[in-house]
Design a protein around this motif. Sequence first.
Motif, short mmCIF file in Angstrom:
data_model
loop_
_atom_site.label_atom_id
_atom_site.label_comp_id
_atom_site.label_asym_id
_atom_site.label_seq_id
_atom_site.Cartn_x
_atom_site.Cartn_y
_atom_site.Cartn_z
N GLY A 1 -8.24 -3.58 1.76
CA GLY A 1 -7.35 -3.18 0.60
C GLY A 1 -6.69 -4.22 -0.33
N ASP B 1 -4.35 1.28 0.07
CA ASP B 1 -5.12 1.95 1.05
C ASP B 1 -6.34 2.41 0.58
N PRO B 2 -7.66 2.08 1.37
CA PRO B 2 -8.74 2.44 0.75
C PRO B 2 -8.89 3.94 0.24
N ASP C 1 0.82 -1.10 0.05
CA ASP C 1 0.13 0.15 -0.01
C ASP C 1 0.95 1.19 0.17
#
Length: 571
Positions: free
Chosen positions: A450, A410-411, A376
Amino acid sequence: MYKLVRKYLFVYLGALLLLTQCSRQTPADLVIKGGKIYTADESNPIVEAVAVTGDKIVFAGSEKDVARFTGDKTKVVDLQGKTMTPGFIEGHAHMMGVGYNELNLDLMNVKNFDDIVAKVKEAVSKAKPGQWIVGRGWHQDKWDVKPEKLVKGFPIHTKLSEVSPDNPVFLWHASGHAAFANAKAMEVAGVSALSKENIKQGNTEGGEIIRDELGNPTGLFNERAMTLVARNIPESTAETDAQALDLAIQACLRNGITSFHDAGVSRENIALYQQFKNEGKLGVRMYVMITGYDRDLMYEWFKKGPAIDSAHILTIRSVKLNCDGALGSRGAWLLEPYTDRPDFSGMATLSMDTVLKTSREALKHGFQVCSHAIGDRANREILDRYETAFKEHPEVKDHRFRIEHAQHIDPKDLPRFAGLGVIPAMQAIHMSSDRPWAIDRLGEKRIKEGAYRWQSLLKSGAKIVNGTDAPVEPINPISCFYASVTRKTLKGEPEGGYEPEEKMTREQALRSYTIDAAYGAFEENIKGSITPGKLADFTIFTQDIMTISEADILKTEVAMTIVGGKVMFGE
């Protein structure tokens, strides 16, 4: 009155003659019919027949209407109930790696470390003294039994060294981001408990030599540390390179692959591809990413500009940057430490300043940048650099920069792909293979929020380019298609799939291997759908992968592969 009737009669007869002439059609070279044909063309999604002249599609429609394209010399392929789609496009793989995987030790299906030792022992029995034993494909998280002693999740080299005391052994992890060496290989490389050259606390810059509690190297080399050993392996010869390329092409065609996005290609291999093209032997359409490891090569290409092949056989217009490692080797660069190794967050394997500089130069010279990012943090850092470069070059409206893998995001960064016009090139089969153990690396929260977020990316407006990352995974697209629509392992587990809300529909999965994959290479106007005027590249399957049960998808085989209107596999 008579003159008026005669006038209209002449008009009628003229119109009838013109209509008759227009209805005559030069016979096509190839007609395919007799099964369901999915076109990936939204305006005409399913047809009964296709006609081809030269290497182009000239008709896609009903079986009744294709009759006018059929002449005495037309080759007719009867599908006999089979299913045809546009030619499948491998969106991220390594052509020479596929070939060499067939030449060297293939460790993809080993069940445990003892299996590896047995394969090496057999290879040593056939090798000359001092000859290197090399291979690829092992993955410790897929073994049914783990060795008693592990250091940071990996075995030690003792057994491997015992069966091969005089032959150096170097075995790449399936991901290609780590490798295992025996004592002889480490001796040749000058790596020992006391070695200090290029080593700082057991690490190289952007890499790691795993050591035990006494400081002895265990045999595991992570990321850039692999070069300490790999640089001692004798270079391949022109003969073996050509043999490997030929094997890789045949493997593609057996698996229905008509086009191939080659992720990171050297100067020597570009020359080999050009040679094969000139000799008419390439067989599969190639979209080449120049390796970012060779900065001189990259800047040479920037200076002379993209090579967009008018014959659509070999196009070079992108560069590949390797920016972090893999989850399996814990090299993926994370925002937070690994759940199963809380002292470590992975690593960047390339300076982010280099990513930004390369992105700027690529935009100036008409090249696409394709950056490997699994973790991420790597995804965020690269999106940041891309965004900066895009703002500095607003004149470039259609860059189509990519992130290769985009595996764990990562969202907060998910909508940035569509927002920036960045393409996630994701290999669905990695979810199937990795998800059972990846939860140990990331923990449940990070996995669910994620990892492998296909549907979320698609709903945000991104286009996904699918593929296998072969030889990391087998090049078989059927397994990857299955993973895309089920989110299950190839054993059919778990019931309902992992995070089922992120499954692709079958239409989305087909697009990710055809028209959207073509878009990822700026080629959606010449291939990727069965549309008149486009290249006649087709994959024919033994079953209808769009309607059969999930369990039956994996029973499907490739019956025929057609490239440019020529049958290249099956008959």
